[in-house]
Design a protein around this motif. Structure first.
Motif, PDB file in Angstrom:
ATOM      1  N   ILE A  37      -3.929  -8.809  -2.486  1.00  0.00           N
ATOM      2  CA  ILE A  37      -2.466  -9.419  -2.481  1.00  0.00           C
ATOM      3  C   ILE A  37      -2.682 -11.031  -2.294  1.00  0.00           C
ATOM      4  O   ILE A  37      -2.054 -11.953  -2.734  1.00  0.00           O
ATOM      5  N   HIS A  66      -4.641  -2.779  -1.159  1.00  0.00           N
ATOM      6  CA  HIS A  66      -2.944  -2.877  -0.828  1.00  0.00           C
ATOM      7  C   HIS A  66      -2.361  -1.810  -1.993  1.00  0.00           C
ATOM      8  O   HIS A  66      -1.721  -1.118  -1.759  1.00  0.00           O
ATOM      9  N   PHE A  67      -2.602  -2.253  -3.363  1.00  0.00           N
ATOM     10  CA  PHE A  67      -2.061  -1.575  -4.425  1.00  0.00           C
ATOM     11  C   PHE A  67      -3.065  -0.997  -5.078  1.00  0.00           C
ATOM     12  O   PHE A  67      -2.716  -0.890  -6.533  1.00  0.00           O
ATOM     13  N   LYS A  71      -0.909   0.227  -9.005  1.00  0.00           N
ATOM     14  CA  LYS A  71       0.300   1.112  -8.840  1.00  0.00           C
ATOM     15  C   LYS A  71       1.345   0.759 -10.067  1.00  0.00           C
ATOM     16  O   LYS A  71       2.174   1.521 -10.410  1.00  0.00           O
ATOM     17  N   SER A  75       0.270  -5.101 -10.331  1.00  0.00           N
ATOM     18  CA  SER A  75      -0.747  -4.997  -9.324  1.00  0.00           C
ATOM     19  C   SER A  75      -2.257  -4.850 -10.036  1.00  0.00           C
ATOM     20  O   SER A  75      -3.326  -5.115  -9.507  1.00  0.00           O
ATOM     21  N   GLY A 360      -1.202   0.993   0.905  1.00  0.00           N
ATOM     22  CA  GLY A 360       0.081   1.690   0.392  1.00  0.00           C
ATOM     23  C   GLY A 360       1.301   1.568   1.060  1.00  0.00           C
ATOM     24  O   GLY A 360       2.005   0.926   0.805  1.00  0.00           O
ATOM     25  N   GLY A 365       4.365  -0.287  -0.084  1.00  0.00           N
ATOM     26  CA  GLY A 365       3.857  -0.512  -1.347  1.00  0.00           C
ATOM     27  C   GLY A 365       3.864   0.826  -2.390  1.00  0.00           C
ATOM     28  O   GLY A 365       4.697   0.531  -3.368  1.00  0.00           O
ATOM     29  N   TYR A 366       3.173   1.771  -1.915  1.00  0.00           N
ATOM     30  CA  TYR A 366       3.171   2.972  -2.624  1.00  0.00           C
ATOM     31  C   TYR A 366       2.533   4.007  -1.799  1.00  0.00           C
ATOM     32  O   TYR A 366       2.528   3.809  -0.768  1.00  0.00           O
TER      33      TYR A 366
END
Length: 420
Positions: A37, A66-67, A71, A75, A360, A365-366
């Motif tokens: 990020i 983070h992603f 995802k 990202s 995530g 985020g996911y």
């Protein structure tokens, strides 16, 4: 000399004999961190400065966590930019399959050592204070500057010393100590201070528990959370260290802004209610709160000890049929260790889902985003409005034992209700 541990580290990195709280200093850094990020912003600023090479490729670390695995397209583009820059510059970089949650991964890999000054474009960089280093989060533009010159400027923080006396009860750990502390002093109770943790309960606390406490120092507004190095720290560091390090200790007559003492011998597991980490209460006073999801993981509680505790409760029992239980090992190494010890099998047999290492769900985020009206018990570090998804969802922060017990009960529950 009347210096605290934090002041000694900063003085050494500023080329001074001593520093004073409030003093502005230029500090040499040992490690500069960013993630998928924050790195893209830092990279663009670094390129705008016009510098061709980072100050030292072995002191700049980038971790996609983070992603990742990507995802969505955005990202993927973020990760691509970071990956290409890291490879071009020869940085310390961890690709999917070898990565982990940055604040679990870096200590595990021996990249952070006692006496270091570490900055990261992530607020929970303060985690590394568990190793007796001065570690703090900064913005991406600061990171860009540090990547270029290897230095930052900083105002020396005052130090508040927290002393924990007494023996901890079963199911009570580092997460409970820090939640209790934040509940006591508030989310601005240590604003721009270094929180120094000490006392009888700290001396017996595991390294994983210390990482958890240092991690959440930022939730009290602190600049850093820090522990003195002891035999337990050295036992963790020695097999991992690949370069020399310096151990610092506070002077006996060090000057603290404040000393706060707690007797924690009767402390219960703590639960932070929405929507602020200081909204804490003992688990016995939670009441009847049904939940929809449990998350066990994150840079706060995704270490092997956390998974061991969760497995003690989940093994041989079933996750409540109404909820999802998401378990996230902090790194590939933690994942493999949990696999070898049979923890993963216990989680799957209980009805939980096990994810690749990722941040995530912690930031919505996911891998566990919440819908409106849903409630989650999470071992993560923030429970702000909308933190894990809908602004109409609720996040309750707790330790891994409470989270696992809640996954079985279908409501927020004490481990003692589930395990005799």
């Amino acid at each position: 000399m009347q210096l605290t541990l934090a002041e000694k580290i900063l003085a050494a990195h500023a080329g001074k004999d001593k520093v004073t709280p409030g003093e502005l200093i230029s500090v040499r850094v040992d490690l500069v961190l960013s993630n998928d990020i924050t790195a893209p912003i830092a990279i663009k600023e670094f390129q705008r400065i016009g510098v061709k090479k980072v100050f030292d490729p072995q002191k700049v670390v980038m971790v996609p966590d983070h992603f990742i695995p990507n995802k969505d397209i955005l990202s993927a583009e973020q990760a691509k930019l970071m990956r290409e820059f890291a490879l071009e510059q020869g940085l310390v970089y961890f690709e999917v399959g070898r990565m982990g949650i940055e604040h679990v991964l870096l200590p595990e890999q021996g990249l952070v050592l006692p006496g270091d000054v570490v900055i990261g474009a992530d607020s929970h960089t303060c985690t590394y204070g568990a190793l007796g280093s001065f570690a703090t989060g900064m913005g991406s533009t600061d990171i860009a500057s540090a990547m270029a010159c290897g230095e930052i400027w900083m105002k020396v923080p005052p130090t508040i010393r927290f002393v924990y006396q007494g023996k901890l009860r079963r199911w009570v750990g580092g997460k409970d100590l820090i939640l209790y502390t934040i509940g006591n002093i508030g989310v601005d109770g240590a604003l721009y201070a270094a929180m120094e943790f000490a006392g009888e309960a700290i001396r017996v606390l595991s390294m994983d528990g210390r990482f958890t406490m240092a991690n959440m120092a930022i939730e009290a507004g602190a600049k850093a959370g820090i522990f003195e190095v002891d035999d337990k720290t050295l036992e963790y560091v020695r097999p991992r260290a690949k370069r020399p390090y310096q151990v610092y200790k506070s002077d006996k007559d060090a000057r603290y802004a404040r000393v706060i003492e707690y007797d924690v011998s009767s402390l219960e597991p703590q639960v932070a209610f929405p929507h602020i980490p200081s909204n804490t209460r003992p688990v016995s006073q939670v009441g009847e709160i049904e939940i929809d999801q449990v998350v066990i993981g994150s840079c706060t509680n995704g270490r092997f000890e956390d998974l061991q505790i969760a497995a003690q409760i989940l093994r041989g029992r079933q996750v409540h049929p109404r909820l999802r239980c998401v378990i996230i090992p902090g790194t590939q190494h933690v994942y493999l260790e949990a696999l070898r010890e049979g923890l993963i099998e216990a989680f799957v047999n209980s009805g939980a889902v096990v994810s690749t290492p990722t941040c995530g769900p912690c930031l919505g985020g996911y891998m566990g985003v919440l819908a409106a009206g849903e409630r989650c018990v999470s071992t993560t570090n923030r429970n702000f409005v909308g933190r894990m998804g809908s602004s109409e969802s609720e996040v309750y922060l707790a330790n891994p034992a409470v989270a696992a017990a809640s996954a079985i009960a279908g409501r927020i529950a004490s481990p003692e209700e589930v395990v005799s």
